[in-house]
Design a protein around this motif. Structure first.
Motif, PDB file in Angstrom:
ATOM      1  N   ILE A  89      29.943  46.032  33.763  1.00 58.86           N
ATOM      2  CA  ILE A  89      28.825  45.345  32.878  1.00 58.86           C
ATOM      3  C   ILE A  89      29.081  45.098  31.447  1.00 58.86           C
ATOM      4  N   GLY A  90      29.734  46.296  30.781  1.00 66.49           N
ATOM      5  CA  GLY A  90      30.280  46.141  29.633  1.00 66.49           C
ATOM      6  C   GLY A  90      31.548  45.026  29.379  1.00 66.49           C
ATOM      7  N   ILE A  91      32.248  44.997  30.346  1.00 65.47           N
ATOM      8  CA  ILE A  91      33.455  44.255  30.509  1.00 65.47           C
ATOM      9  C   ILE A  91      32.956  42.713  30.494  1.00 65.47           C
ATOM     10  N   LEU A  92      31.985  42.499  31.327  1.00 75.24           N
ATOM     11  CA  LEU A  92      31.598  41.106  31.525  1.00 75.24           C
ATOM     12  C   LEU A  92      30.827  40.650  30.266  1.00 75.24           C
ATOM     13  N   SER A  93      30.072  41.654  29.505  1.00 81.05           N
ATOM     14  CA  SER A  93      29.203  41.113  28.356  1.00 81.05           C
ATOM     15  C   SER A  93      30.241  40.811  27.299  1.00 81.05           C
ATOM     16  N   TRP A  94      31.581  41.741  27.145  1.00 79.56           N
ATOM     17  CA  TRP A  94      32.456  41.384  26.043  1.00 79.56           C
ATOM     18  C   TRP A  94      33.281  40.179  26.337  1.00 79.56           C
ATOM     19  N   ALA A  95      33.562  40.117  27.679  1.00 78.47           N
ATOM     20  CA  ALA A  95      34.391  38.875  27.952  1.00 78.47           C
ATOM     21  C   ALA A  95      33.671  37.733  27.737  1.00 78.47           C
ATOM     22  N   VAL A  96      32.309  37.598  28.020  1.00 80.61           N
ATOM     23  CA  VAL A  96      31.444  36.442  27.857  1.00 80.61           C
ATOM     24  C   VAL A  96      31.506  36.100  26.418  1.00 80.61           C
ATOM     25  N   LEU A  97      31.222  37.200  25.497  1.00 74.43           N
ATOM     26  CA  LEU A  97      31.103  36.937  24.079  1.00 74.43           C
ATOM     27  C   LEU A  97      32.398  36.515  23.613  1.00 74.43           C
ATOM     28  N   LEU A  98      33.513  37.075  23.992  1.00 70.72           N
ATOM     29  CA  LEU A  98      34.842  36.571  23.410  1.00 70.72           C
ATOM     30  C   LEU A  98      35.081  35.142  23.785  1.00 70.72           C
ATOM     31  N   GLY A  99      34.634  34.862  25.249  1.00 72.65           N
ATOM     32  CA  GLY A  99      35.051  33.475  25.614  1.00 72.65           C
ATOM     33  C   GLY A  99      33.992  32.368  24.756  1.00 72.65           C
ATOM     34  N   PHE A 100      33.011  32.723  24.571  1.00 66.63           N
ATOM     35  CA  PHE A 100      32.063  31.887  23.637  1.00 66.63           C
ATOM     36  C   PHE A 100      32.622  31.726  22.449  1.00 66.63           C
TER      37      PHE A 100
END
Length: 410
Positions: A145-156
């Motif tokens: 969950i944490g990995i996904l949230s940070w990856a999504v934020l960095l991606g944007f």
């Protein structure tokens, strides 16, 4: 020797895994003592998958979002809806089966103390706190969950970055994907070690006294995999779903059965999605997300063991309460960790619905660990294979609407 290796590599991965599985069974039955060192192969395989999976998810998601082109449609809403419907129906089927085939447990006091969530608020709080976990710690602890949230934020955040930066991120993503392919090529040896360890330890024989409980647990999971999931797929695709269902069970379910970890099976599922020709922007997010919230097997485990405790204690359950249990087991299952035995620690949460004390509930958890040799393997196999199935169903449903032919290679 080189010709033999060529012929071996020409075999499909599933066939090679079956060979490894058969060899592992033969060694465990014939020479368990002499062949004991092969156990390390299974440990190395699972360890490698668990090590590479968080990095794979981080780079794939970040790369997919940073390079996402405006106007390109993904199927995440459909996939998440399928995940939630599938998990709820699995819990509901388990409740119905528990009423038809009530199971009594032999509860004793001397079970090990294991920390379990105190209520649904605590489960939801844990999920929310995992979202804002330290990104380095999230990678270290495989908190998806944490990995996904940070990856999504960095991606944007990188959407407006120079093309050279996006290319570098894409190259890292491709490199990690290649490493995953190398690891998966060792699956036959890993499965051989895992099945040897499972049989040589004598776990199957120790489960005979819990036959009825296992029959209800495994029966529900098989019913969900071969009846409920195909019905959902048919409604979406309007064609025979079983070629896709069996492909997912064969190529994802087998490895998940022995690794007993949805998280460790993420690279396997990613590879299968690629073979099915699915959209990388979609499955790079939906597969790791599914390993966290798509927990049909966990919903079955929570419902069956909770109602077994209820039946043992002679508590009467009405239909509205049973429906509430189905919803609660589905929500709780979404909070189950993607590791072996992760769903068992959420049983006390469901037991609290019937006023069952934590002491008794933890005894039920102890029973769960005893039958976990098979229960957890079937549970993970159902959970992980369904991640790919629903991701593919959502994508193929979009193809059908556009008149594109759907072909599932055997």
């Amino acid at each position: 020797m080189s010709n033999l290796m060529k012929k071996w590599n020409q075999l499909s991965l599933v066939k090679r895994i079956i060979v490894g599985l058969i060899i592992g069974i033969i060694l465990a039955l014939a020479v368990p003592g002499a062949a004991k060192p092969v156990v390390i192969l299974g440990s190395l395989f699972v360890g490698a998958l668990k090590a590479i999976a968080p990095i794979l998810v981080f780079f794939l998601v970040m790369s997919a979002i940073s390079q996402h082109k405006s106007g390109h449609q993904t199927n995440m809403k459909s996939i998440i809806t399928l995940y939630l419907i599938g998990t709820f129906l699995a819990g509901f089927i388990a409740v119905v089966a528990s009423f038809i085939f009530p199971v009594s447990l032999l509860l004793t006091s001397g079970t090990e103390s294991v920390a379990a969530p105190g209520g649904i608020t605590e489960v939801l709080k844990t999920l929310l706190m995992n979202i804002v976990d330290n990104p380095v710690r999230a990678l270290y602890n495989a908190n998806y969950i944490g990995i996904l949230s940070w990856a999504v934020l960095l991606g944007f955040a990188l959407r407006n970055a120079p093309d050279t930066t996006k290319t570098m991120i894409s190259n890292f993503s491709d490199a990690v994907s290649q490493m995953v392919k190398w690891v998966i090529n060792f699956a036959p040896l890993g499965i051989m070690g895992l099945v040897f360890d499972s049989i040589a330890t004598g776990g199957i024989e120790s489960l005979r006294s819990y036959g009825q409980l296992l029959a209800v647990l495994i029966g529900c999971m098989v019913f969900v995999a071969l009846v409920i999931n195909p019905i959902i797929a048919f409604i979406m695709l309007r064609k025979n779903p079983y070629p896709l269902v069996f492909k997912c069970l064969r190529e994802s379910g087998i490895t998940a059965f022995f690794t007993r970890s949805s998280a460790a099976n993420i690279p396997v599922n990613m590879s299968l999605c690629e073979k099915l020709g699915l959209d990388k922007d979609t499955y790079s997010v939906s597969i790791p997300l599914g390993a966290t919230i798509n927990m049909a097997g966990a919903a079955v485990t929570i419902s069956v063991l909770t109602l077994a405790a209820v039946h043992t204690l002679g508590i009467q359950v009405d239909i509205p309460t049973a429906i509430i249990l189905s919803v609660l087991s589905a929500v709780s299952a979404c909070g189950a960790s993607g590791v072996a035995g992760g769903s068992l620690l959420l049983i006390p949460l469901a037991c609290s619905l019937f006023g069952i004390s934590n002491e008794v509930a933890m005894q039920v958890v102890g029973v769960g660990f005893i039958v976990g040799v098979l229960q957890d393997s079937f549970e993970t196999s159902l959970n992980s294979s369904t991640d790919v199935l629903f991701t593919a169903v959502a994508e193929f449903a979009k193809w059908r609407k556009r008149g594109r032919e759907i072909v599932i290679n055997k």
